[in-house]
Design a protein around this motif. Structure first.
Motif, short mmCIF file in Angstrom:
data_model
loop_
_atom_site.label_atom_id
_atom_site.label_comp_id
_atom_site.label_asym_id
_atom_site.label_seq_id
_atom_site.Cartn_x
_atom_site.Cartn_y
_atom_site.Cartn_z
N GLN A 102 0.61 -4.39 -4.24
CA GLN A 102 -0.23 -3.63 -5.16
C GLN A 102 -0.38 -4.37 -6.49
O GLN A 102 0.50 -5.11 -6.90
N ILE A 143 5.00 0.08 -8.35
CA ILE A 143 5.19 1.45 -7.85
C ILE A 143 6.59 1.90 -8.27
O ILE A 143 7.56 1.18 -8.07
N LEU A 169 13.94 3.52 2.37
CA LEU A 169 12.93 2.47 2.37
C LEU A 169 13.37 1.36 3.31
O LEU A 169 14.55 1.04 3.38
N ASP A 195 8.37 -9.00 3.83
CA ASP A 195 7.97 -8.23 2.64
C ASP A 195 8.37 -9.00 1.40
O ASP A 195 9.54 -9.16 1.11
N PHE A 205 6.47 -2.47 3.27
CA PHE A 205 6.49 -1.52 2.17
C PHE A 205 5.10 -0.98 1.89
O PHE A 205 4.11 -1.70 1.96
N TRP A 206 5.04 0.31 1.56
CA TRP A 206 3.78 0.94 1.18
C TRP A 206 3.99 1.73 -0.11
O TRP A 206 5.03 2.39 -0.27
N GLY A 207 3.04 1.65 -1.03
CA GLY A 207 3.14 2.43 -2.27
C GLY A 207 1.77 2.74 -2.84
O GLY A 207 0.81 1.99 -2.63
N ILE A 208 1.67 3.86 -3.54
CA ILE A 208 0.41 4.26 -4.15
C ILE A 208 0.72 5.13 -5.37
O ILE A 208 1.74 5.80 -5.41
N GLU A 209 -0.16 5.05 -6.37
CA GLU A 209 -0.03 5.96 -7.52
C GLU A 209 -1.16 6.98 -7.43
O GLU A 209 -2.33 6.61 -7.41
N ARG A 266 5.12 6.24 7.04
CA ARG A 266 6.14 7.21 6.66
C ARG A 266 6.27 7.20 5.14
O ARG A 266 6.55 6.15 4.56
N THR A 318 8.29 8.46 1.91
CA THR A 318 9.67 8.92 1.74
C THR A 318 10.08 9.22 0.30
O THR A 318 11.18 9.73 0.08
N GLN A 319 9.23 8.92 -0.66
CA GLN A 319 9.69 9.10 -2.03
C GLN A 319 8.53 9.42 -2.96
O GLN A 319 7.43 8.88 -2.81
N THR A 369 7.80 9.88 -7.25
CA THR A 369 8.37 9.69 -8.59
C THR A 369 7.29 9.91 -9.64
O THR A 369 6.16 9.45 -9.50
N HIS A 404 3.92 8.66 -8.25
CA HIS A 404 3.99 7.45 -7.42
C HIS A 404 4.61 7.81 -6.08
O HIS A 404 5.66 8.44 -6.02
N LEU A 405 3.97 7.40 -5.01
CA LEU A 405 4.50 7.63 -3.67
C LEU A 405 4.90 6.29 -3.05
O LEU A 405 4.23 5.28 -3.26
N SER A 406 5.97 6.30 -2.29
CA SER A 406 6.34 5.07 -1.58
C SER A 406 6.87 5.39 -0.19
O SER A 406 7.22 6.52 0.11
N GLY A 407 6.88 4.36 0.64
CA GLY A 407 7.32 4.50 2.03
C GLY A 407 7.10 3.19 2.76
O GLY A 407 7.11 2.12 2.14
N TYR A 408 6.88 3.29 4.06
CA TYR A 408 6.72 2.06 4.84
C TYR A 408 5.97 2.36 6.13
O TYR A 408 5.92 3.51 6.59
#
Lengths: 103, 103, 103, 103, 103
Positions: free
Chosen positions: C50, C54, C71, C77, D3-7, D27, D29-30, D32, D90-94
């Motif tokens: 990104q 994040i 995670l 990665d 890893f995956w993340g988005i705001e 998935r 998982t978090q 913030t 902020h979301l994160s996962g994988y």
């Protein structure tokens, strides 16, 4: 398979299988404080092979009244739960599939 | 397979297998503060291959007295736990099945 | 396979594999605030594909000093972690089995 | 995989796959809380097949600024996320492995 | 497979499958407090095979407004949920794959 739940009341020792209409591998995933006016903490403890009880979680009225757990039991585990404190603790979880022995 | 629990007392280093009546892959899922009058935080730390200890969780009396963990160990892991603070920390979890090497 | 841990200090970018004596799929499951006198929050952030970082979690001194994560990373990665704030964040987890690619 | 993340910013609907450089089972998982001076809660909501949005989590500035989630999506899920409140989440996962359909 | 969500409103009993456009094994992973001005706790309770309801979690306005769950149900589980308190509780999760009977 299916939902499992039990209320552990102060002053009583219970086995996880006391509430079960089935046997098999059981996963306990949640603890929630029961009703009552006491503001004291309630501690869930487990008696197993150890000499002293092991504390599994502590719930604090008006602050933290439920928490996640992740514990697995089967019929061979001769454990019992009890509560230290004045308010009961509700436990919930589910039975794992028979052919699901490998977690 | 079965329930696993240990109390890590201040000033003592313990291995996860000290409390075990069995060997095999172990999953630790919960930490709960022990009894005591101190209001100071208790930190669970782990000594492994790293030069410095790694903090695994911090419990705060009257605020957060238990927390979830998700750590896996086997006999080849030569780790030890200890507590920074005045109150012990109870750890609990369970052994994973022998043929369950794939998580 | 085995325990994994790292301390992410303010002002430094680290890769999860900096602390690893092994490669393979890594699961990070816990974050705990390091020692220090600052009362400011510490935010764990991750730089991946990104444009912007994040945020993975936020720890609040004297309120919430540790939290669960879930995670998964592998060597492909190219992520790095850093901390926003004055106190470090300890991360812990474990390596997943080689033949455990399917979680 | 990876890893995956988005705001998720206030006032904008996003799909989990907007930030993805890959497709497949995801998935999350978090969650913030993002930066900002507002002390109001931020609620993460999800629009799916339901008539009304479903709240997924609520973050409270200075009290609880991150929390665990455990949600799975694939490309067939036409869900969108948005935030109720003034601060982003902020979301994160994988991504789960292709051959990992059976979790 | 796919995202699942439901809002459990005070005074109404709902089955997890009331909101489902599909059947199959369901995993509920999150509970979040609904909107409202009441500062009283909301308790999620489950009626199953037990004589008394089992409390699954308790949410406290302005303190803890969401929490993780980990409960699995299938169509054979004739459980219903209800809320004790004045504010609703949003539940979310996902359907497990058909061939995912093992776990």
């Amino acid at each position: 398979m299916g939902f499992w739940g039990i209320e552990v009341k102060p002053g009583k020792k219970v086995s996880p299988y006391d509430a079960a209409n089935a046997l098999g591998k059981l996963r306990i995933t949640q603890a929630t404080l029961g009703l009552g006016s006491s503001n004291e903490r309630s501690i869930l403890q487990c008696f197993g092979g150890q000499k002293s009880p092991i504390f599994l979680c502590t719930l604090l009225p008006d602050k933290i009244e439920s928490c996640s757990l992740d514990l697995e039991f089967d019929e061979d585990d001769s454990v019992t739960f009890s509560v230290v404190g004045k308010r009961s603790i509700h436990l919930s979880g589910y039975f794992l599939e028979e052919d699901d022995s490998g977690e």
